[in-house]
Design a protein around this motif. Structure first.
Motif, PDB file in Angstrom:
ATOM      1  N   LEU A  26       0.940  -1.234  -0.380  1.00 39.87           N
ATOM      2  CA  LEU A  26      -0.217   0.029   0.342  1.00 39.87           C
ATOM      3  C   LEU A  26       1.079   1.065   0.048  1.00 39.87           C
ATOM      4  O   LEU A  26       2.189   1.327   0.735  1.00 39.87           O
ATOM      5  N   ASN A  27       0.632   2.224  -1.077  1.00 42.19           N
ATOM      6  CA  ASN A  27       1.486   3.675  -0.788  1.00 42.19           C
ATOM      7  C   ASN A  27       0.495   4.492  -0.077  1.00 42.19           C
ATOM      8  O   ASN A  27      -0.692   4.851  -0.177  1.00 42.19           O
ATOM      9  N   ALA A  28       0.954   4.931   1.007  1.00 43.34           N
ATOM     10  CA  ALA A  28       0.127   6.136   1.552  1.00 43.34           C
ATOM     11  C   ALA A  28       1.224   7.374   1.620  1.00 43.34           C
ATOM     12  O   ALA A  28       2.046   7.644   1.636  1.00 43.34           O
ATOM     13  N   SER A  37       4.614  13.189  14.455  1.00 47.44           N
ATOM     14  CA  SER A  37       5.757  13.198  13.799  1.00 47.44           C
ATOM     15  C   SER A  37       6.239  11.906  12.192  1.00 47.44           C
ATOM     16  O   SER A  37       5.148  10.879  13.387  1.00 47.44           O
ATOM     17  N   GLU A  38       7.590  11.606  12.053  1.00 46.30           N
ATOM     18  CA  GLU A  38       7.546  10.503  11.070  1.00 46.30           C
ATOM     19  C   GLU A  38       7.752   9.525  12.434  1.00 46.30           C
ATOM     20  O   GLU A  38       7.158   8.090  11.570  1.00 46.30           O
ATOM     21  N   ASP A  39       8.536   9.677  12.892  1.00 42.53           N
ATOM     22  CA  ASP A  39       8.618   8.402  13.942  1.00 42.53           C
ATOM     23  C   ASP A  39       7.336   7.627  14.265  1.00 42.53           C
ATOM     24  O   ASP A  39       6.941   6.590  14.300  1.00 42.53           O
ATOM     25  N   ASP A  40       6.577   9.098  14.847  1.00 39.93           N
ATOM     26  CA  ASP A  40       5.433   7.856  15.446  1.00 39.93           C
ATOM     27  C   ASP A  40       4.541   7.450  14.142  1.00 39.93           C
ATOM     28  O   ASP A  40       3.749   6.201  14.258  1.00 39.93           O
ATOM     29  N   ILE A  41       4.173   8.311  13.594  1.00 44.12           N
ATOM     30  CA  ILE A  41       3.984   7.297  11.940  1.00 44.12           C
ATOM     31  C   ILE A  41       4.215   6.285  11.463  1.00 44.12           C
ATOM     32  O   ILE A  41       3.795   5.325  11.090  1.00 44.12           O
ATOM     33  N   ARG A  42       5.098   6.015  12.112  1.00 42.94           N
ATOM     34  CA  ARG A  42       6.106   4.571  11.200  1.00 42.94           C
ATOM     35  C   ARG A  42       6.191   4.081  12.433  1.00 42.94           C
ATOM     36  O   ARG A  42       5.633   2.282  11.706  1.00 42.94           O
ATOM     37  N   ALA A  43       5.762   4.378  13.293  1.00 45.00           N
ATOM     38  CA  ALA A  43       5.300   3.006  14.622  1.00 45.00           C
ATOM     39  C   ALA A  43       4.266   2.190  14.367  1.00 45.00           C
ATOM     40  O   ALA A  43       3.897   1.510  14.584  1.00 45.00           O
ATOM     41  N   VAL A  55       1.811  -7.404   4.539  1.00 43.02           N
ATOM     42  CA  VAL A  55       1.577  -6.329   3.702  1.00 43.02           C
ATOM     43  C   VAL A  55       2.520  -5.561   4.098  1.00 43.02           C
ATOM     44  O   VAL A  55       3.679  -5.575   5.262  1.00 43.02           O
ATOM     45  N   LYS A  56       2.714  -4.574   2.776  1.00 40.19           N
ATOM     46  CA  LYS A  56       4.134  -3.894   3.235  1.00 40.19           C
ATOM     47  C   LYS A  56       3.487  -1.970   3.146  1.00 40.19           C
ATOM     48  O   LYS A  56       2.327  -2.421   1.599  1.00 40.19           O
ATOM     49  N   ILE A  57       3.809  -1.224   3.667  1.00 37.25           N
ATOM     50  CA  ILE A  57       3.147  -0.182   3.500  1.00 37.25           C
ATOM     51  C   ILE A  57       4.217   0.784   3.215  1.00 37.25           C
ATOM     52  O   ILE A  57       5.132   0.511   4.073  1.00 37.25           O
ATOM     53  N   ASN A  58       4.431   2.157   2.265  1.00 33.20           N
ATOM     54  CA  ASN A  58       5.604   2.318   1.583  1.00 33.20           C
ATOM     55  C   ASN A  58       4.811   3.611   1.883  1.00 33.20           C
ATOM     56  O   ASN A  58       3.862   4.315   1.752  1.00 33.20           O
ATOM     57  N   LEU A  59       5.522   4.368   3.680  1.00 34.41           N
ATOM     58  CA  LEU A  59       4.953   5.817   3.160  1.00 34.41           C
ATOM     59  C   LEU A  59       5.546   6.177   2.411  1.00 34.41           C
ATOM     60  O   LEU A  59       7.291   6.905   2.388  1.00 34.41           O
ATOM     61  N   TYR A  81      -1.784   6.536  -4.930  1.00 31.02           N
ATOM     62  CA  TYR A  81      -1.814   5.964  -3.940  1.00 31.02           C
ATOM     63  C   TYR A  81      -2.886   5.156  -3.427  1.00 31.02           C
ATOM     64  O   TYR A  81      -4.238   5.615  -3.521  1.00 31.02           O
ATOM     65  N   ASP A  82      -2.876   4.155  -1.968  1.00 26.73           N
ATOM     66  CA  ASP A  82      -4.054   4.147  -1.641  1.00 26.73           C
ATOM     67  C   ASP A  82      -4.822   4.528  -0.287  1.00 26.73           C
ATOM     68  O   ASP A  82      -5.763   4.354   0.016  1.00 26.73           O
ATOM     69  N   VAL A  83      -3.958   5.348   0.794  1.00 25.58           N
ATOM     70  CA  VAL A  83      -4.401   6.176   1.078  1.00 25.58           C
ATOM     71  C   VAL A  83      -3.287   7.736   1.453  1.00 25.58           C
ATOM     72  O   VAL A  83      -2.025   7.803   1.596  1.00 25.58           O
ATOM     73  N   VAL A  84      -4.270   8.544   1.564  1.00 23.93           N
ATOM     74  CA  VAL A  84      -4.039  10.162   1.449  1.00 23.93           C
ATOM     75  C   VAL A  84      -4.369  10.455   2.735  1.00 23.93           C
ATOM     76  O   VAL A  84      -5.377  10.641   3.702  1.00 23.93           O
ATOM     77  N   LEU A  85      -4.062  11.932   3.631  1.00 23.16           N
ATOM     78  CA  LEU A  85      -3.607  12.531   4.899  1.00 23.16           C
ATOM     79  C   LEU A  85      -4.682  13.804   4.259  1.00 23.16           C
ATOM     80  O   LEU A  85      -3.774  14.355   3.098  1.00 23.16           O
ATOM     81  N   PHE A  86      -5.843  14.383   4.400  1.00 28.10           N
ATOM     82  CA  PHE A  86      -6.029  15.919   3.845  1.00 28.10           C
ATOM     83  C   PHE A  86      -7.115  16.591   4.904  1.00 28.10           C
ATOM     84  O   PHE A  86      -7.166  16.055   5.095  1.00 28.10           O
TER      85      PHE A  86
END
Length: 409
Positions: A26-28, A37-43, A55-59, A81-86
């Motif tokens: 998935l591309n997000a 933070s980026e670290d939070d989102i990665r965790a 499943v692999k999430i490509n951030l 993308y499969d998921v987007v922040l808006f």
């Protein structure tokens, strides 16, 4: 990772019910500034991948200013993308142009009952839901407690007029050259500050679909900005600043007051790089006597599924995980949860009681930027008008009238 954290994240992943196909990617698309933070989102993402080993999430992280165009342009690019922040300002445009999937039938009764009612305005348009609320946010007035104490100021300002008076007192005391810092770069950040002031002065963006910001409270708001800038009370570089610039100036001890999002509270108060840690106060953005007690802009954001996604069901599982209460409660230091009962949990509130007290007032007063498919065009015209007024290229009256004429509305 603590046992409590591990348990919380595993509980969150249990909310996801769709089995993944082997080696699905998935591309997000996320934002590289403010809120989590980026670290939070990665965790958060790693815990989802742990529960979904195939499943692999490509951030991908981009500045806020790139989110909209990246999302729109990916529609015709293939393999998007499969998921987007808006942002809360985009559902109208995205709905009209078929950018995001309508996920109304995926919203459960537990979600509807458990999430703060105001959070749904982030993702809803014309009776449909285009994602899940994820970031519940508004701008607050941050202040340097020690600097106010040195200036003999007992309480933070409750009105915008008091802010000017307190800033002048601090400047006269020689504590700092420019006591106030804002994010007034020619970008959406400036519109958020302007909206906060417009709401305080009782203004309107639109009336019957036509621009109204060039009159009344909208005009008063820009006059306030220009007066603060010309007086020297506002840092002159504010006209080029985004939110991270504001945080850096404030936490370096070079400002007494700053308008910024939730995330600045804990970063400026605890970061090793902050010179003001332990001295950061926060209150709702002020009001205007006779018009408002507090002011606030709706700066919330949601997670949605682009209509071109080839894995919408799995994308939804990922969104449910990222917006779930266990995940949000675990990472509540940079972005407050969307779930009502989270505020009864001392693990969430401990150490940020002052922020949550401010949020209880500010989140109830969040003023919306216009929900219109032409928002981007209107915002760009208004950004230019604000810059022209700050730089003395036009009076506030002429600058806003020009923005109204070029707004596309």
């Amino acid at each position: 990772m603590t046992l409590k954290l591990r348990a919380a994240l595993m509980a969150a992943t249990a909310l996801c019910g769709t089995s993944a196909m082997a080696e699905t990617t998935l591309n997000a698309l996320f934002m590289a500034q403010a809120a989590y933070s980026e670290d939070d989102i990665r965790a958060m993402t790693a815990s989802f991948e742990s529960a979904h080993p195939d499943v692999k999430i490509n951030l991908e992280f981009v500045p806020y200013e790139g989110l909209h165009d990246k999302t729109v342009l990916s529609q015709g690019a293939g393999g998007g993308y499969d998921v987007v922040l808006f942002d809360v300002i985009w559902p109208a445009e995205y709905s009209e142009n078929g950018i995001l999937l309508d996920v109304s039938d995926k919203i459960t009764e537990d979600m509807k009952a458990g999430i703060l009612p105001g959070a749904w305005t982030t993702v809803d348009y014309d009776g449909k839901s285009y994602g899940m609320p994820w970031i519940l946010d508004t701008k607050y007035l941050f202040y340097n407690k020690d600097m106010l104490k040195q200036a003999g100021i007992d309480t933070p300002p409750a009105t915008w007029a008091e802010l000017q008076e307190d800033a002048q007192t601090i400047k006269d005391a020689g504590l700092v050259d420019h006591p106030i810092v804002w994010s007034w770069a020619q970008a959406e950040a400036a519109i958020c500050d302007y909206t906060t002031l417009l709401s305080a002065f009782g203004g309107d963006f639109l009336k019957e679909g036509a621009p109204e910001f060039q009159t009344g409270g909208g005009l008063d708001a820009l006059h306030y900005m220009v007066d603060s800038y010309k007086s020297g009370l506002t840092n002159p570089n504010s006209k080029e600043f985004l939110e991270e610039d504001v945080r850096n100036v404030f936490q370096n001890g070079d400002a007494a007051f700053a308008l910024n999002w939730t995330y600045m509270y804990n970063l400026a108060n605890t970061s090793e790089e902050s010179k003001v840690a332990g001295n950061v106060g926060v209150v709702p953005a002020p009001g205007v006597e006779g018009s408002s007690s507090v002011s606030a802009v709706n700066g919330s954001m949601g997670l949605g599924i682009p209509s071109t996604s080839e894995n919408p069901d799995l994308a939804w599982d990922y969104i449910v995980h990222m917006t779930s209460q266990p995940v949000q409660d675990t990472y509540a230091k940079l972005s407050l949860p969307i779930w009502q009962s989270s505020y009864e949990d001392t693990a969430v509130t401990a150490g940020q009681e002052e922020l949550i007290d401010a949020a209880s007032k500010s989140l109830a007063a969040m003023y919306p930027r216009p929900m219109t498919p032409r928002y981007q065009e209107m915002s760009m015209a208004l950004q230019q008008g604000i810059q022209e007024a700050l730089l003395g290229m036009a009076s506030p009256e002429d600058a806003l009238q020009g923005a109204a004429d070029n707004s596309g509305l």
